[in-house]
Motif scaffolding. Structure first.
Motif, PDB file in Angstrom:
ATOM      1  N   GLY A  56     -45.748 -11.183 -90.067  1.00  0.00           N
ATOM      2  CA  GLY A  56     -46.043 -12.304 -90.957  1.00  0.00           C
ATOM      3  C   GLY A  56     -47.514 -12.670 -90.937  1.00  0.00           C
ATOM      4  O   GLY A  56     -48.124 -12.909 -91.988  1.00  0.00           O
ATOM      5  N   VAL A  57     -48.090 -12.704 -89.752  1.00  0.00           N
ATOM      6  CA  VAL A  57     -49.522 -12.998 -89.618  1.00  0.00           C
ATOM      7  C   VAL A  57     -50.333 -11.898 -90.281  1.00  0.00           C
ATOM      8  O   VAL A  57     -51.306 -12.160 -91.006  1.00  0.00           O
ATOM      9  CB  VAL A  57     -49.918 -13.152 -88.131  1.00  0.00           C
ATOM     10  CG1 VAL A  57     -51.417 -13.208 -87.963  1.00  0.00           C
ATOM     11  CG2 VAL A  57     -49.254 -14.380 -87.530  1.00  0.00           C
ATOM     12  N   GLU A  59     -49.447  -9.943 -92.746  1.00  0.00           N
ATOM     13  CA  GLU A  59     -49.329 -10.037 -94.201  1.00  0.00           C
ATOM     14  C   GLU A  59     -50.163 -11.196 -94.744  1.00  0.00           C
ATOM     15  O   GLU A  59     -50.837 -11.052 -95.762  1.00  0.00           O
ATOM     16  CB  GLU A  59     -47.871 -10.198 -94.616  1.00  0.00           C
ATOM     17  CG  GLU A  59     -47.658 -10.176 -96.111  1.00  0.00           C
ATOM     18  CD  GLU A  59     -48.187  -8.923 -96.796  1.00  0.00           C
ATOM     19  OE1 GLU A  59     -48.630  -9.044 -97.959  1.00  0.00           O
ATOM     20  OE2 GLU A  59     -48.153  -7.826 -96.204  1.00  0.00           O
ATOM     21  N   SER A  60     -50.146 -12.320 -94.053  1.00  0.00           N
ATOM     22  CA  SER A  60     -50.982 -13.460 -94.465  1.00  0.00           C
ATOM     23  C   SER A  60     -52.453 -13.080 -94.435  1.00  0.00           C
ATOM     24  O   SER A  60     -53.222 -13.432 -95.340  1.00  0.00           O
ATOM     25  CB  SER A  60     -50.739 -14.649 -93.541  1.00  0.00           C
ATOM     26  OG  SER A  60     -49.425 -15.110 -93.650  1.00  0.00           O
ATOM     27  N   VAL A  63     -53.377 -10.959 -97.470  1.00  0.00           N
ATOM     28  CA  VAL A  63     -53.519 -11.763 -98.685  1.00  0.00           C
ATOM     29  C   VAL A  63     -54.894 -12.430 -98.718  1.00  0.00           C
ATOM     30  O   VAL A  63     -55.595 -12.392 -99.734  1.00  0.00           O
ATOM     31  CB  VAL A  63     -52.386 -12.806 -98.779  1.00  0.00           C
ATOM     32  CG1 VAL A  63     -52.652 -13.823 -99.874  1.00  0.00           C
ATOM     33  CG2 VAL A  63     -51.048 -12.122 -99.003  1.00  0.00           C
ATOM     34  N   VAL A  64     -55.290 -13.031 -97.620  1.00  0.00           N
ATOM     35  CA  VAL A  64     -56.593 -13.703 -97.544  1.00  0.00           C
ATOM     36  C   VAL A  64     -57.727 -12.690 -97.682  1.00  0.00           C
ATOM     37  O   VAL A  64     -58.722 -12.938 -98.372  1.00  0.00           O
ATOM     38  CB  VAL A  64     -56.718 -14.504 -96.234  1.00  0.00           C
ATOM     39  CG1 VAL A  64     -58.126 -15.029 -96.041  1.00  0.00           C
ATOM     40  CG2 VAL A  64     -55.713 -15.639 -96.210  1.00  0.00           C
TER      41      VAL A  64
END
Length: 78
Positions: A56-57, A59-60, A63-64
């Motif tokens: 999850g981290v 993937e975040s 995105v950034v």
């Protein structure tokens, strides 16, 4: 003269920020050659949960990072 030092200081800070981004890419974008590699599975009772959290981290971060790339290209073209 103060403005020259301010410009140099701003440039140095941008270089440090870029270095931080590069280090973050090393931490969150696990790559093996041209392919992305998955992180090693952790053992223990919470291993799967921790790996999901890491994904999850990751993937975040992707995105950034993509937004940062888009903004950088837009700034170069303007």
């Amino acid at each position: 003269i103060d403005s020259v030092f301010a410009q140099v200081e701003g440039f140095v800070q941008r270089c440090k920020d870029l270095l931080d981004v590069c280090l973050a890419v090393q931490h969150f974008c696990w790559k093996s050659g041209a392919k992305e590699a998955s992180p090693s599975l952790l053992s223990g009772n919470n291993g799967v949960t921790v790996c999901r959290s890491m994904e999850g981290v990751r993937e975040s971060f992707r995105v950034v990072l993509e937004k940062l790339r888009i903004d950088a290209v837009a700034n170069l073209l303007s």
